[in-house]
Design an enzyme around this catalytic site. Structure first.
Site, short mmCIF file in Angstrom:
data_model
loop_
_atom_site.label_atom_id
_atom_site.label_comp_id
_atom_site.label_asym_id
_atom_site.label_seq_id
_atom_site.Cartn_x
_atom_site.Cartn_y
_atom_site.Cartn_z
N HIS A 233 -10.36 -48.53 -1.99
CA HIS A 233 -11.17 -48.75 -0.77
C HIS A 233 -12.57 -49.27 -0.87
CE1 HIS A 233 -7.97 -45.46 0.51
NE2 HIS A 233 -7.66 -46.41 0.75
N HIS B 141 -2.50 -48.14 10.21
CA HIS B 141 -1.57 -47.17 9.84
C HIS B 141 -0.82 -46.45 11.08
CE1 HIS B 141 -4.30 -46.79 5.82
NE2 HIS B 141 -3.45 -47.73 6.05
N ASP C 178 -8.49 -57.64 1.31
CA ASP C 178 -7.61 -56.78 2.22
C ASP C 178 -8.44 -56.73 3.57
OD1 ASP C 178 -6.08 -55.32 3.76
OD2 ASP C 178 -6.01 -53.79 1.91
N ASP D 170 -29.62 -43.77 20.89
CA ASP D 170 -29.01 -44.14 21.93
C ASP D 170 -28.06 -45.59 21.80
OD1 ASP D 170 -30.97 -46.03 21.68
OD2 ASP D 170 -31.59 -45.82 24.05
N TYR E 172 -3.27 -52.20 -10.76
CA TYR E 172 -4.86 -52.11 -10.92
C TYR E 172 -5.06 -51.55 -12.20
CZ TYR E 172 -3.63 -52.23 -6.05
OH TYR E 172 -3.22 -52.41 -4.85
N ARG F 111 -3.41 -57.23 -5.42
CA ARG F 111 -2.52 -56.62 -4.38
C ARG F 111 -2.01 -57.84 -3.60
NH1 ARG F 111 -5.25 -52.83 -2.47
NH2 ARG F 111 -6.26 -53.85 -0.66
N GLU G 48 -0.21 -58.57 0.24
CA GLU G 48 0.41 -57.61 1.59
C GLU G 48 0.66 -58.47 2.59
OE1 GLU G 48 -2.68 -55.02 3.01
OE2 GLU G 48 -1.16 -53.79 4.21
N HIS H 122 3.32 -49.35 5.01
CA HIS H 122 3.12 -48.09 6.27
C HIS H 122 3.79 -48.91 7.53
CE1 HIS H 122 -0.72 -50.44 6.93
NE2 HIS H 122 -0.70 -50.52 5.68
N ASP I 207 -2.57 -56.86 8.79
CA ASP I 207 -3.02 -56.14 7.69
C ASP I 207 -2.74 -57.14 6.54
OD1 ASP I 207 -3.88 -54.37 5.78
OD2 ASP I 207 -2.41 -52.81 6.30
N GLU J 278 3.12 -54.11 0.71
CA GLU J 278 1.97 -54.39 -0.04
C GLU J 278 1.92 -53.80 -1.73
OE1 GLU J 278 -1.41 -51.85 1.18
OE2 GLU J 278 -0.15 -51.68 3.07
N HIS K 183 -0.15 -46.35 -5.09
CA HIS K 183 -0.35 -46.17 -3.93
C HIS K 183 1.35 -46.68 -3.42
CE1 HIS K 183 -0.51 -50.59 -3.05
NE2 HIS K 183 -1.62 -50.54 -3.66
N1 GLY Z 1 -5.94 -52.05 5.08
C1 GLY Z 1 -5.28 -50.88 4.87
C2 GLY Z 1 -4.14 -50.79 4.25
O1 GLY Z 1 -3.55 -51.79 3.51
O2 GLY Z 1 -3.22 -49.96 4.16
MN MN Z 2 -1.77 -52.11 4.49
MN MN Z 3 -4.28 -54.02 3.74
#
Ligand code: GLY
Ligand code: MN
Ligand code: MN
Length: 453
Positions: free
Chosen positions: A259, A377, A276, A56, A404, A421, A423, A370, A287, A400, A366
């Site tokens: 991820h 996103h 991140d 619950d 890698y 990265r 961003e 976005h 983000d 971003e 990647h």
């Molecule tokens: N934190 C998700 C991205 O950077 O797209």
């Molecule tokens: Mn992002």
């Molecule tokens: Mn991110």
């Protein structure tokens, strides 16, 4: 924009009271604009359901972004109905007041107070949905809703249509056109108004402070989760409802897992830490990613890769300006990164050929950004009629780039397991763009903020 969307954001607000930043007139104006675009017809948008976690216990509740964008109302079990045409009506269905439930779970507006507070023309009990909706759809030419978002909701909507059809012999007819409400809502959500930008600045500011706190606290021997704890504590102390998505706190080789969410390894002297993480404030996400040395000093190899990613980000940000295409920042980042990888002997060949063959994807797999807004996103198409769309003022996006580098025989050993990265979040302005997020970013700035004497 990452290739695969992650399950960002199951951290969600519990608050069901009116937010301090809420300005009800704005939500009514948004609904009016939607009604104008839709013309004759009815739009029905439900908020998100409460989701059980185990037995619950529930996941913290987070409203649906479309619903909240239209209403500013954040109780579960609520539906907005917009009737277009000559006599537009804004209708809310929400939970009844219930003294016993309010003792256990907290305040509920109830239909009467919700109608007044949230500027609706009519409001009814959520329990009346199946009773009222067929009547509202009867003899309307068009039904707009979020088609396919939730199978149970699709079935419920089809049930209303069938109820109207069952009255055909009495002269009733059901809407003959059905349309995805996203066609209007996504385009409107894509361009942020001043109210939204103020909230996004706040989310960005809280998230920036959290990254600085993380840099200040990091030492060899701590664990990734201790840094995550610093971030989460910083978000809440800054007034954020929740993280905007699951935090990635990835040291050493973990940074090459895009991820990574385990956040449970010890931080080793000499490794980098990729974070991140960002907060949600007033239902808007930031983000941010920063990558810094656990011991406060970048090694020569780490610095070489870091400065390359930083230069790629600068080129990409420089390409965020009105009139440029969505993909221009990505193209700029890919070119810069590819040239840099040749210089670092990670790739062999000429820039155009390596871009053409997508060889760069081995280390940069990647996309460079976005849309960003209520969802990390966020809503909005990236192409129109098969072409990358043009940037216009009010669009908010991330920039971003990253690299890698997994161990391999043909990769110089000094670069093994370096994952970087950087961003930031930007809004397109009349002239170019404004960067909303600004934790330390150059090598000198990062090393300065990490210095502990
Ligand atoms: N934190 C998700 C991205 O950077 O797209
Ligand atoms: Mn992002
Ligand atoms: Mn991110």
């Amino acid at each position: 924009m990452w290739e695969r969307l992650i399950g960002c954001g199951n951290w969600i607000t519990k608050s069901v009271t009116k937010s301090a930043d809420m300005d009800i007139a704005i939500y009514r104006q948004r609904r009016q604009r939607v009604i104008e675009q839709m013309g004759e017809g009815v739009m029905v948008v439900a908020t998100a359901p409460e989701v059980p976690r185990n037995r619950d216990s529930h996941y913290p509740y987070r409203h649906d972004s479309y619903f909240y964008w239209l209403t500013g109302f954040n109780e579960p079990e609520a539906v907005v109905v917009l009737v277009g045409g000559k006599n537009p009506r804004h209708i809310l269905f929400c939970r009844e007041k219930n003294e016993e439930r309010e003792i256990w779970d907290g305040f509920r507006f109830g239909p009467d107070a919700a109608r007044e507070t949230f500027a609706f023309d009519e409001a009814y009990s959520f329990d009346k949905l199946d009773e009222k909706l067929p009547g509202l759809l009867e003899n309307q030419p068009l039904l707009a809703y979020l088609i396919g978002r939730d199978m149970a909701w699709d079935t419920q909507v089809m049930g209303w249509l069938n109820t109207v059809r069952s009255k055909a012999r009495g002269g009733a007819h059901a809407p003959s056109k059905m349309i995805d409400a996203r066609i209007w809502l996504d385009e409107m959500r894509l361009i942020k108004d001043g109210h939204e930008l103020a909230l996004m600045r706040r989310a960005a500011g809280i998230s920036t402070a959290a990254h600085i706190a993380a840099m200040r606290t990091t030492r060899p021997g701590q664990h990734e989760y201790e840094i995550e704890a610093e971030l989460l504590s910083s978000f809440r102390r800054g007034g954020a409802e929740a993280p905007a998505y699951n935090s990635i706190v990835a040291s050493g080789a973990n940074a090459c897992v895009l991820h990574y969410v385990f956040n449970n390894k010890p931080l080793r002297d000499g490794d980098l830490l990729l974070i991140d993480a960002a907060a949600e404030y007033g239902s808007y996400a930031a983000d941010i990613t920063r990558t810094f040395p656990v011991n406060g000093r970048y090694s020569a190899a780490q610095r070489d890769v870091y400065e390359l990613v930083l230069a790629a980000q600068a080129s990409a940000i420089n390409a965020v300006r009105p009139g440029n295409a969505w993909n221009d920042p990505h193209d700029a980042a890919v070119r810069e990164l590819t040239q840099g990888m040749i210089d670092l002997k990670l790739l062999e060949g000429d820039v155009d050929g390596l871009i053409e063959s997508e060889a760069y994807k081995r280390f940069y797999m990647h996309r460079t950004g976005h849309w960003l807004g209520m969802d990390v996103h966020d809503a909005g198409e990236y192409k129109l009629n098969g072409e990358w769309r043009s940037l216009v003022p009010g669009m908010t996006l991330t920039v971003e780039p990253g690299l890698y580098i997994r161990p391999a025989d043909d990769v110089p050993k000094v670069f093994w397991n370096i994952g970087i990265r950087i961003e930031d979040d930007v809004v397109v302005t009349e002239e170019a763009c404004e960067v909303l997020t600004n934790p330390p970013k150059t090598v000198a700035e990062v090393e300065e903020v990490m210095r502990h004497d």
